[in-house]
Design an enzyme around this catalytic site. Structure first.
Site, PDB file in Angstrom:
ATOM      1  N   GLU A 104       0.757  -1.465   0.059  1.00 36.43           N
ATOM      2  CA  GLU A 104      -0.032   0.021   0.104  1.00 36.43           C
ATOM      3  C   GLU A 104       1.005   1.250  -0.173  1.00 36.43           C
ATOM      4  O   GLU A 104       0.777   2.198   0.758  1.00 36.43           O
ATOM      5  CB  GLU A 104      -0.885  -0.058   1.174  1.00 36.43           C
ATOM      6  CG  GLU A 104      -1.956  -1.287   1.136  1.00 36.43           C
ATOM      7  CD  GLU A 104      -2.701  -1.389   2.437  1.00 36.43           C
ATOM      8  OE1 GLU A 104      -2.719  -0.356   3.321  1.00 36.43           O
ATOM      9  OE2 GLU A 104      -3.548  -2.136   2.590  1.00 36.43           O
ATOM     10  N   GLU A 142      -6.182 -10.683  -1.030  1.00 36.63           N
ATOM     11  CA  GLU A 142      -7.026 -10.134   0.214  1.00 36.63           C
ATOM     12  C   GLU A 142      -8.621 -10.121   0.019  1.00 36.63           C
ATOM     13  O   GLU A 142      -9.380  -9.645   0.360  1.00 36.63           O
ATOM     14  CB  GLU A 142      -6.751  -8.975   0.989  1.00 36.63           C
ATOM     15  CG  GLU A 142      -5.148  -8.871   1.120  1.00 36.63           C
ATOM     16  CD  GLU A 142      -4.622  -7.666   1.776  1.00 36.63           C
ATOM     17  OE1 GLU A 142      -5.534  -6.919   2.375  1.00 36.63           O
ATOM     18  OE2 GLU A 142      -3.313  -7.296   1.893  1.00 36.63           O
TER      19      GLU A 142
HETATM   20  O1  G3I Z   1      -2.791  -5.364  18.400  1.00 39.36           O
HETATM   21  C1  G3I Z   1      -4.063  -5.401  19.353  1.00 39.36           C
HETATM   22  C2  G3I Z   1      -4.271  -6.621  20.184  1.00 39.36           C
HETATM   23  O2  G3I Z   1      -3.204  -6.367  21.143  1.00 39.36           O
HETATM   24  C3  G3I Z   1      -5.552  -6.503  20.996  1.00 39.36           C
HETATM   25  O3  G3I Z   1      -5.857  -7.259  21.824  1.00 39.36           O
HETATM   26  C4  G3I Z   1      -6.471  -6.468  19.954  1.00 39.36           C
HETATM   27  C5  G3I Z   1      -8.048  -6.269  20.461  1.00 39.36           C
HETATM   28  O4  G3I Z   1      -8.992  -5.851  19.424  1.00 39.36           O
HETATM   29  O5  G3I Z   1      -6.389  -5.475  18.950  1.00 39.36           O
HETATM   30  C6  G3I Z   1      -5.161  -5.555  18.206  1.00 39.36           C
HETATM   31  O6  G3I Z   1      -5.173  -4.656  17.125  1.00 39.36           O
HETATM   32  C7  G3I Z   1      -5.859  -4.832  15.882  1.00 39.36           C
HETATM   33  C8  G3I Z   1      -5.142  -5.561  14.951  1.00 39.36           C
HETATM   34  O7  G3I Z   1      -5.741  -5.687  13.763  1.00 39.36           O
HETATM   35  C9  G3I Z   1      -4.732  -6.800  15.185  1.00 39.36           C
HETATM   36  O8  G3I Z   1      -5.907  -7.549  15.254  1.00 39.36           O
HETATM   37  C10 G3I Z   1      -6.622  -3.666  15.664  1.00 39.36           C
HETATM   38  O9  G3I Z   1      -7.331  -3.371  16.418  1.00 39.36           O
HETATM   39  C11 G3I Z   1      -7.137  -3.666  14.334  1.00 39.36           C
HETATM   40  O10 G3I Z   1      -7.571  -2.448  13.658  1.00 39.36           O
HETATM   41  C12 G3I Z   1      -6.114  -4.561  13.131  1.00 39.36           C
HETATM   42  O11 G3I Z   1      -6.852  -4.838  11.980  1.00 39.36           O
HETATM   43  C13 G3I Z   1      -6.198  -5.256  11.014  1.00 39.36           C
HETATM   44  C14 G3I Z   1      -5.827  -4.394  10.112  1.00 39.36           C
HETATM   45  O12 G3I Z   1      -5.255  -4.984   8.895  1.00 39.36           O
HETATM   46  C15 G3I Z   1      -4.825  -3.305  10.333  1.00 39.36           C
HETATM   47  O13 G3I Z   1      -4.723  -2.241   9.328  1.00 39.36           O
HETATM   48  C16 G3I Z   1      -6.913  -6.622  10.539  1.00 39.36           C
HETATM   49  O14 G3I Z   1      -6.867  -7.642  11.516  1.00 39.36           O
HETATM   50  C17 G3I Z   1      -6.388  -6.992   9.097  1.00 39.36           C
HETATM   51  O15 G3I Z   1      -7.040  -7.781   8.447  1.00 39.36           O
HETATM   52  C18 G3I Z   1      -6.021  -6.020   8.088  1.00 39.36           C
HETATM   53  O16 G3I Z   1      -5.507  -6.348   7.135  1.00 39.36           O
HETATM   54  C19 G3I Z   1      -5.144  -5.460   6.002  1.00 39.36           C
HETATM   55  C20 G3I Z   1      -4.112  -5.821   5.282  1.00 39.36           C
HETATM   56  O17 G3I Z   1      -2.921  -6.351   6.036  1.00 39.36           O
HETATM   57  C21 G3I Z   1      -3.554  -4.832   4.306  1.00 39.36           C
HETATM   58  N1  G3I Z   1      -4.665  -4.594   3.511  1.00 39.36           N
HETATM   59  C22 G3I Z   1      -5.862  -4.097   3.943  1.00 39.36           C
HETATM   60  C23 G3I Z   1      -6.230  -5.209   5.104  1.00 39.36           C
HETATM   61  C24 G3I Z   1      -7.577  -4.854   5.825  1.00 39.36           C
HETATM   62  O18 G3I Z   1      -7.210  -3.556   6.405  1.00 39.36           O
END
Ligand code: G3I
Length: 586
Positions: free
Chosen positions: A333, A462
């Site tokens: 990205e 994805e």
């Molecule tokens: O790290 C904390 C963790 O310690 C805590 O326990 C947990 C509680 O909810 O939150 C965790 O953070 C989250 C993180 O994922 C890990 O699950 C964030 O809140 C959450 O916003 C984050 O979302 C991820 C996102 O990328 C971040 O931008 C999604 O799981 C993941 O599916 C998403 O994947 C991305 C690709 O890597 C790149 N392309 C877009 C795609 C969708 O956004």
């Protein structure tokens, strides 16, 4: 009813998927000699001398079975009333039909076609599809058969089940329905997704992102765990949804957390799957020690310090998994969402990068990366990865670039530019996080083909699609594109179950209980279709031909349906299309 299917019972003891069976016909309550109706599906007369009659088992005179003999009776099957109180809708709550089959030694004049079909009333729910026609296995012995069918809406009160042929003889017993808890039975490989991708033999992979460790929904060390089974039985590629991102794999400088990745790699090796690495260089999910901001170099690191951080990060990870991780999303990205200035003809070959710790802290000329040389973070990231594992395939990955538009053009420009600079890039990822009803399939195909002209692979990295009435169709379309486009090497679903998706729109193939949704069946149909097409048909003279044909004129209009093949010679003089070939009648 002696040949009970012990296999299903055994399987259910050792897997998380107890299969429930409903016995429709074991023929034990019928008198020997009871006739079952034979029905010709197009409604032609059944050939004289054909029958379906309850008889003694040819291998065990105490057991009763159905003996079927077909004489000149193409498209003809035994017809079975559904049991009292059991409706076609009940039938469709099951996923497979199973039975025992015995075929005696081939008779003279037997042109045994060997293709199983199942009908509910006048609706076909299953037909073996294979251009070579399946080998039904050895003769003179009872075999267990099981076929997953497609549910239909009908009020039929009977079903047809048998083998498709003009002349043949077979015996059936223990016709039953099998219900799998999840809408399909993942212990039967022919019901899974990866089976059809692998059967095509084109090296493509169907992949899935495995949930983050803190979601606690997959146990990568436990092959009996339900989600683990769903993953390895259906997919031959895995990606960590979060756990390989910078913040989780190098949470403090120089201290790496490899636990999840090690388990993922071992899981993949145990099950013959490939691993995609996601992702080495991204502006998000960075640890605070790198930056506390997604779009700034918040610690004001020097360009050299950031390059050193990036080099150490990429080199350490890629070297550790050299030969074990097949491909990497190296830079994720990196493009700005707004590529507005590309409208200016002078900029038509260019692209805008988004502001990030990497682009701001490393790139010497940030806005027009086109003019950057070796100091640019994108070039460097690819070189570090390539040096660490020269055999790994290296990818850019981005969103909003899938089906055309300015960002898609910018993505193309960037990839082309990297190739011209001889950066070791092998492909681009199209993320495909789609909303309902927005799919531009022609645009997607164009974008994939455009990268093929650059010699690049494309991975659908994805995939998820917000739920709507068209969700399954859109998944089908994309799966077809994936299979049809030669350079589209892999297709990865961004998560297993709707319950754990990063989106709230039920965008995946499995529901919260890991039951298959219509989207799963749509994808499976597309993969299966490609498999069927990929198997070269045997030469015409080596397989029996239907004695009935549809006849078309040269304008493609059907002029006769189900005409006996030899009757074509008596049509008025002219040229006709029969079985896709021109036939001249003089
Ligand atoms: O790290 C904390 C963790 O310690 C805590 O326990 C947990 C509680 O909810 O939150 C965790 O953070 C989250 C993180 O994922 C890990 O699950 C964030 O809140 C959450 O916003 C984050 O979302 C991820 C996102 O990328 C971040 O931008 C999604 O799981 C993941 O599916 C998403 O994947 C991305 C690709 O890597 C790149 N392309 C877009 C795609 C969708 O956004």
């Amino acid at each position: 009813m002696k040949k009970i299917c012990f296999l299903a019972v055994l399987l259910s003891l050792f897997t998380a998927l107890p299969a429930e069976e409903y016995l429709l016909y074991d023929f034990e309550n019928y008198e020997i000699g009871t006739k079952f109706n034979l029905k010709n599906v197009p409604g032609r007369p059944v050939g004289e001398g054909s029958y379906a009659v309850v008889a003694a088992d040819p291998t065990d005179s105490n057991n009763k079975v159905l003996h079927v003999l077909l004489v000149n009776s193409w498209d003809t099957y035994p017809e079975y009333p559904l049991p009292d109180g059991f409706t076609a809708a009940d039938f469709c709550t099951y996923q497979s039909v199973a039975f025992s089959l015995y075929r005696p030694q081939v008779l003279p004049k037997n042109n045994d076609y060997m293709q199983t079909a199942v009908w509910l009333g006048d609706k076909k729910v299953y037909q073996e599809e294979h251009p070579n026609y399946p080998d039904q296995g050895p003769r003179d012995t009872w075999l267990e058969k099981r076929y997953a069918f497609t549910p239909v809406e009908t009020e039929a009160s009977n079903f047809l089940l048998g083998l498709h042929s003009d002349n043949m003889e077979y015996y059936l017993d223990n016709i039953r329905l099998v219900r799998a808890e999840k809408g399909y039975d993942y212990t039967d490989e022919t019901q899974t997704l990866r089976y059809y991708v692998e059967k095509c033999g084109n090296g493509k992979h169907i992949g899935v992102a495995t949930p983050s460790s803190w979601k606690n929904v997959i146990d990568l060390n436990n092959d009996l765990h339900d989600m683990s089974q769903t993953v390895f039985r259906n997919f031959n590629m895995v990606v960590a949804e979060d756990n390989m991102k910078f913040a989780y794999i190098e949470p403090s400088q120089g201290n790496f957390e490899f636990g999840y990745t090690d388990a993922l790699v071992a899981f993949a090796e145990r099950h013959g799957m490939e691993v995609r690495g996601h992702t080495l260089c991204w502006h998000k999910q960075l640890p605070d020690w790198v930056t506390t901001s997604e779009d700034r170099n918040s610690h004001n690191y020097s360009s050299d310090s950031l390059l050193s951080i990036l080099r150490n990060h990429i080199t350490t990870i890629v070297s550790r998994y050299k030969g074990q991780i097949a491909e990497w999303d190296v830079v994720n990205e990196c493009l700005a969402d707004d590529q507005g200035n590309l409208r200016n003809p002078a900029n038509k070959d260019k692209y805008f990068l988004r502001p990030s710790v990497w682009s701001k802290g490393i790139g010497a000329k940030l806005e027009w990366s086109y003019d950057n040389t070796g100091g640019d973070f994108i070039d460097s990231a690819f070189f570090y990865a390539h040096r660490a594992d020269p055999d790994a395939k290296l990818f850019l990955n981005d969103y909003g670039v899938e089906c055309g538009g300015r960002k898609a053009d910018a993505y193309y420009n960037l990839a082309k530019h990297l190739i011209e600079k001889k950066i070791p890039i092998h492909g681009v990822g199209l993320q495909c996080h789609f909303d309902a009803g927005v799919l531009d399939s022609a645009g997607l195909v164009r974008q994939i083909q455009r990268f093929q002209e650059l010699g690049l692979e494309v991975v659908i990295t994805e995939l998820d699609i917000a739920s709507s009435g068209k969700q399954a169709d859109e998944f089908r379309t994309i799966a077809n594109i994936f299979m049809e486009q030669e350079n589209c090497s892999n297709m990865v679903l961004w998560g297993v179950s709707d319950r754990d998706s990063w989106r709230n729109s039920s965008p995946l193939l499995f529901d919260a209980d890991l039951a298959a949704k219509p989207a799963f069946f749509a994808v499976r149909d597309a993969l299966k279709r490609q498999y069927v097409l990929s198997v070269a048909p045997v030469p015409n003279d080596a397989r029996p031909q239907s004695p009935y044909v549809d006849v078309y004129n040269l304008a493609g209009q059907k002029i006769a349906s189900g005409m006996r093949r030899e009757s074509v010679n008596f049509l008025p003089t002219g040229i006709y299309i029969v079985d896709g070939e021109k036939v001249m009648v003089r």
